[in-house]
Design a protein around this motif. Structure first.
Motif, PDB file in Angstrom:
ATOM      1  N   ARG A   1      -1.909  -3.357   3.995  1.00  0.00           N
ATOM      2  CA  ARG A   1      -0.549  -2.851   4.184  1.00  0.00           C
ATOM      3  C   ARG A   1      -0.414  -1.442   3.626  1.00  0.00           C
ATOM      4  O   ARG A   1       0.233  -0.585   4.224  1.00  0.00           O
ATOM      5  CB  ARG A   1       0.434  -3.803   3.499  1.00  0.00           C
TER       6      ARG A   1
ATOM      7  N   LEU B   1      11.675   0.954   0.943  1.00  0.00           N
ATOM      8  CA  LEU B   1      10.961   0.929   2.223  1.00  0.00           C
ATOM      9  C   LEU B   1      10.742   2.291   2.867  1.00  0.00           C
ATOM     10  O   LEU B   1       9.977   2.398   3.827  1.00  0.00           O
ATOM     11  CB  LEU B   1      11.716   0.047   3.228  1.00  0.00           C
TER      12      LEU B   1
ATOM     13  N   ARG C   1       7.429   3.633   4.138  1.00  0.00           N
ATOM     14  CA  ARG C   1       6.680   2.818   5.097  1.00  0.00           C
ATOM     15  C   ARG C   1       7.112   3.055   6.541  1.00  0.00           C
ATOM     16  O   ARG C   1       6.480   2.558   7.466  1.00  0.00           O
ATOM     17  CB  ARG C   1       6.849   1.332   4.764  1.00  0.00           C
TER      18      ARG C   1
ATOM     19  N   ASP D   1       8.162  -6.835   4.325  1.00  0.00           N
ATOM     20  CA  ASP D   1       8.361  -5.664   3.478  1.00  0.00           C
ATOM     21  C   ASP D   1       9.471  -5.906   2.456  1.00  0.00           C
ATOM     22  O   ASP D   1       9.390  -5.459   1.312  1.00  0.00           O
ATOM     23  CB  ASP D   1       8.701  -4.451   4.336  1.00  0.00           C
TER      24      ASP D   1
ATOM     25  N   HIS E   1       3.755  -4.597  10.876  1.00  0.00           N
ATOM     26  CA  HIS E   1       4.573  -3.550  10.275  1.00  0.00           C
ATOM     27  C   HIS E   1       5.165  -2.726  11.397  1.00  0.00           C
ATOM     28  O   HIS E   1       4.515  -2.458  12.383  1.00  0.00           O
ATOM     29  CB  HIS E   1       3.697  -2.711   9.363  1.00  0.00           C
TER      30      HIS E   1
END
Length: 331
Positions: A266, A54, A57, A133, A21
């Motif tokens: 995650r 997203l 994140r 993602d 990530h």
């Protein structure tokens, strides 16, 4: 930030030297969290949809309207570019900008229908995870980095999962080839003060922070994300540690594709490190396991917690949760 070009053997290469990530440290030790979505005006609705999905994140996600020099004008400002366009456009417009795989931004392209997410540079340094993602929007991640395409964890991925960074970038070509050939063993941990002499086929990882614990985890097939999250929380409550103390989640290679585990990790922004059967047998825990009698594997949770810990000792022996997940804590 990084990018790379692929050799004929499928490994990522660069002529110069220099981490789950983009919110994990990348290989130069910095934190890659700033994302730019580059989109044509007619695709702005899709760009907004991507950002909405997203944005929690990453530290920041901006949308840039495409024009011929958009990549050049913003080169070095972002860690990862998401190109909402054909891969050929992104490739032509960025090819002349690429310089050093350890410094260049990662680039991932996705089509307007969100069918495919394709990392084209910097796969190990952000683009692969961006593609993963984007899978939450339905896009299929198309990994071309050799280790990921083979379903194996490359050394850059190991570094990110362990909250470490690669010190000697050129070495990763040879060590990732060893990953492909199943010749690279587990990461060796050395505590200092100590001097270490290595060759150019040894990748050196340096921790971004010291200390911490490891969540060794096993499960039945198909265990849910919520089961993993609850099991980890329950295990931590039996210790003096909190989730912020966790370095990473450790498990067995045969659990590497367990979707509930990956989703849970995650959500907590934790890396996942997998250990092979031989390594786990060398670090078998004290609690007997039926899996050793049935399939020859030791108990995954305790063995992976011990193998992953810096001191290779248990803080908490195996605990079961709802007959779905087992957890042990190592350090």
């Amino acid at each position: 930030m990084s990018s790379g070009t692929e050799n004929a053997d499928g490994t990522d290469d660069s002529s110069t030297d220099s981490g789950s990530h983009c919110s994990t440290p990348d290989s130069d030790g910095e934190v890659a969290e700033e994302i730019a979505i580059v989109s044509f005006e007619r695709k702005m609705e899709t760009a907004e949809k991507i950002r909405a999905e997203l944005e929690e994140r990453y530290e920041s996600i901006e949308i840039l309207e495409y024009h011929g020099d958009v990549f050049a004008d913003h080169w070095g400002e972002y860690d990862c570019f998401i190109g909402l366009m054909a891969s050929g456009i992104a490739m032509r417009k960025t090819a002349g900008l690429l310089d050093d795989k350890w410094d260049d931004p990662a680039i991932c392209v996705v089509d307007e229908e969100l069918t495919w997410a394709i990392p084209i540079t910097g796969g190990h340094h952000g683009a692969n995870q961006v593609a993963q993602d984007l899978a939450t929007l339905g896009a299929v991640p198309a990994m071309t980095t050799a280790s990921e395409a083979a379903g194996k964890q490359g050394v850059e991925s190991k570094a990110k999962a362990m909250d470490a960074h690669v010190v000697n970038g050129d070495s990763t070509v040879k060590t990732n080839l060893a990953v492909l050939d199943d010749e690279l063993g587990p990461v060796e941990r050395l505590e200092g003060p100590r001097a270490v002499l290595v060759g150019d086929d040894v990748t050196v990882l340096k921790r971004n922070k010291r200390g911490g614990i490891v969540l060794g985890t096993g499960s039945v097939s198909g265990a849910s994300k919520d089961a993993f999250l609850a099991a980890w929380e329950e295990a931590l409550e039996r210790t003096d540690h909190e989730m912020s103390d966790v370095e990473f989640v450790a498990t067995a290679t045969r659990k590497a594709e367990e979707e509930g585990l990956l989703e849970a990790a995650r959500e907590l922004d934790l890396g996942v490190v997998v250990f092979d059967k031989e390594t786990l047998l060398e670090h078998e825990g004290p609690t007997p396991s039926k899996s050793k009698e049935l399939i020859g594997w030791p108990g995954v949770s305790e063995a992976s917690a011990i193998a992953g810990g810096a001191e290779q000792e248990l803080v908490l022996e195996k605990r079961g949760y709802e007959n779905e997940v087992t957890v042990a804590i190592g350090r």
